[in-house]
Scaffold this motif. Structure first.
Motif, short mmCIF file in Angstrom:
data_model
loop_
_atom_site.label_atom_id
_atom_site.label_comp_id
_atom_site.label_asym_id
_atom_site.label_seq_id
_atom_site.Cartn_x
_atom_site.Cartn_y
_atom_site.Cartn_z
N ILE A 33 0.84 -1.24 0.04
CA ILE A 33 -0.11 -0.10 0.10
C ILE A 33 0.81 1.25 0.06
O ILE A 33 0.72 2.12 -0.70
N CYS A 34 1.64 1.43 0.97
CA CYS A 34 2.83 2.40 0.75
C CYS A 34 3.48 2.65 -0.35
O CYS A 34 3.69 3.74 -0.85
N GLY A 35 4.11 1.60 -0.89
CA GLY A 35 4.70 1.55 -2.23
C GLY A 35 3.88 2.30 -3.33
O GLY A 35 4.29 2.95 -4.11
N ILE A 36 2.56 1.98 -3.54
CA ILE A 36 1.62 2.38 -4.36
C ILE A 36 1.57 4.07 -4.03
O ILE A 36 1.63 4.75 -5.18
N CYS A 37 1.43 4.38 -2.76
CA CYS A 37 1.14 5.91 -2.40
C CYS A 37 2.34 6.49 -2.61
O CYS A 37 2.48 7.88 -3.09
N ILE A 38 3.86 5.97 -2.68
CA ILE A 38 4.87 6.53 -2.95
C ILE A 38 5.04 6.79 -4.56
O ILE A 38 5.59 8.04 -5.02
N PHE A 39 4.57 6.09 -5.06
CA PHE A 39 4.90 6.07 -6.62
C PHE A 39 3.89 7.08 -7.16
O PHE A 39 3.87 7.80 -8.24
N ALA A 40 2.75 7.41 -6.37
CA ALA A 40 1.70 8.47 -6.66
C ALA A 40 2.10 9.55 -6.25
O ALA A 40 1.80 10.71 -7.01
N LEU A 41 2.78 9.66 -5.31
CA LEU A 41 3.26 11.15 -4.56
C LEU A 41 4.34 11.86 -5.35
O LEU A 41 4.23 12.90 -5.66
N ARG A 42 5.32 11.11 -5.94
CA ARG A 42 6.47 11.73 -6.56
C ARG A 42 6.00 12.54 -7.85
O ARG A 42 6.37 13.74 -7.88
N PRO A 43 5.06 12.16 -8.80
CA PRO A 43 4.79 12.82 -9.65
C PRO A 43 4.08 14.16 -9.46
O PRO A 43 4.16 15.15 -10.08
N THR A 44 3.32 14.05 -8.41
CA THR A 44 2.23 14.89 -8.05
C THR A 44 3.34 16.19 -7.47
O THR A 44 2.92 17.43 -7.64
N LEU A 45 4.19 16.03 -6.62
CA LEU A 45 5.50 16.79 -5.99
C LEU A 45 6.11 17.54 -7.28
O LEU A 45 6.60 18.76 -7.09
N LEU A 46 6.44 16.70 -8.12
CA LEU A 46 7.43 17.17 -9.32
C LEU A 46 6.55 18.25 -10.05
O LEU A 46 7.04 19.17 -10.39
N ARG A 47 5.04 18.23 -10.06
CA ARG A 47 4.45 19.09 -10.98
C ARG A 47 3.73 20.27 -9.92
O ARG A 47 3.23 21.06 -10.51
N SER A 48 3.98 20.21 -8.62
CA SER A 48 3.38 20.98 -7.99
C SER A 48 4.36 22.47 -7.88
O SER A 48 5.38 22.59 -7.65
N ASP A 49 3.56 23.61 -8.30
CA ASP A 49 4.09 24.91 -8.32
C ASP A 49 4.63 25.35 -6.93
O ASP A 49 5.68 26.03 -6.72
N MET A 50 3.75 24.89 -5.82
CA MET A 50 4.46 25.41 -4.55
C MET A 50 5.50 24.73 -4.00
O MET A 50 6.67 25.46 -3.55
N VAL A 51 5.94 23.49 -4.39
CA VAL A 51 7.14 22.63 -4.10
C VAL A 51 7.98 23.30 -4.92
O VAL A 51 9.38 23.54 -4.50
N THR A 52 7.83 23.82 -6.27
CA THR A 52 8.96 24.20 -7.12
C THR A 52 9.31 25.38 -6.62
O THR A 52 10.64 25.85 -6.60
N GLY A 53 8.42 26.46 -6.05
CA GLY A 53 8.79 27.55 -5.54
C GLY A 53 9.51 27.39 -4.28
O GLY A 53 10.42 28.36 -3.95
N TRP A 54 9.26 26.46 -3.41
CA TRP A 54 10.07 26.17 -2.15
C TRP A 54 11.64 25.86 -2.55
O TRP A 54 12.68 26.20 -1.91
N LEU A 55 11.67 25.05 -3.60
CA LEU A 55 13.06 24.40 -4.06
C LEU A 55 13.82 25.62 -4.76
O LEU A 55 15.03 25.84 -4.54
N GLU A 56 13.11 26.56 -5.24
CA GLU A 56 13.87 27.63 -5.97
C GLU A 56 14.45 28.45 -5.19
O GLU A 56 15.29 29.13 -5.09
N ALA A 57 13.35 28.76 -3.93
CA ALA A 57 14.10 29.72 -2.85
C ALA A 57 15.11 29.13 -2.27
O ALA A 57 15.91 29.81 -1.86
#
Length: 248
Positions: A33-57
């Motif tokens: 179950i956790c493995g499936i959630c992890i593989f769903a999480l990565r592309p979500t974070l990669l496309r997140s403008d908020m996460v991108t903004g944090w990393l660029e900061a």
């Protein structure tokens, strides 16, 4: 699974629900179950403008999608499942998921496989479409310090990749599924290589089988990590310094 038992899943009684719940509560059920959630999480974070903004900061370089993706591999594919082993799968240890060092004899298998596969990689490196795209972080195509800095990041990202696939999933499910657990991480492994073209897709099937068998037999992720890092490094060195040598 017998047909009668399969039907029970669609018409569950209390006993069937208890059986399903028990499977989900087991370490193997949690890992799946956790493995499936992890593989769903990565592309979500990669496309997140908020996460991108944090990393660029933190560093403007992390605005680059390729570098951001490699960093996500380290955090989501390595650090997150390690935290799950420590705080969720409390009956297990990190060494149960492949972080133990293997016997030295497995190094021979790694080197033998590289000798067999490297000529195929050489042919693959001559693909004009790939020559125009590799390294995927384009400033590294100039060679020098940037190239080697990028290869260090890629190597760390591949540790994450191998931990989630051949450590967390394969070795985490080994007791339940036996040798069939080799096939479970192959599906995300092949999917993650799909966008690189048909030749890379077929190569990922071969690599997935060998690296899975290597992790299963050695009970360690480090032989697959070594093969994956060296295979990629040799290929990119050839592309940058042999087929597309930097000007000057």
């Amino acid at each position: 699974m017998p047909a009668a038992r399969l039907l029970r899943l669609f018409q569950p009684d209390r006993e069937t629900l208890a059986e399903i719940w028990g499977a989900m509560k087991s370490t193997e059920g949690q890992v799946l179950i956790c493995g499936i959630c992890i593989f769903a999480l990565r592309p979500t974070l990669l496309r997140s403008d908020m996460v991108t903004g944090w990393l660029e900061a933190i560093d403007p370089l992390l605005g680059n999608r390729e570098l951001r993706m490699r960093l996500m591999n380290i955090v989501v594919y390595a650090l997150l499942p390690m935290a799950l082993v420590r705080f969720v799968h409390r009956k297990s240890l990190l060494r149960d998921f492949g972080l133990q060092l293997p016997a030295l004899r497995w190094l021979v298998f790694c080197l033998a496989y590289l000798l067999v596969v490297h000529p195929i990689n050489w042919l693959y490196a001559t693909d004009p479409e790939l020559l125009a795209r590799v390294p995927f972080y384009r400033p590294a195509a100039a060679g020098g310090a940037v190239f080697w800095w990028y290869q260090g990041l890629v190597a760390l990202a591949m540790v994450g990749w191998e931990f989630i696939l051949r450590g967390y999933l394969l070795l985490g499910l080994r007791r339940r599924f036996g040798a069939w657990s080799i096939l479970i991480p192959m599906f995300p492994f092949v999917i993650l290589h799909y966008s690189y073209g048909p030749m890379e897709l077929w190569a990922s099937i071969l690599d997935g089988l060998f690296l899975g068998a290597l992790a299963y037999a050695s009970r360690s992720i480090w032989p697959p990590v070594l093969v994956h890092i060296l295979q990629n490094l040799l290929w990119e060195v050839e592309v940058v310094y042999w087929f597309n040598p930097p000007a000057g």
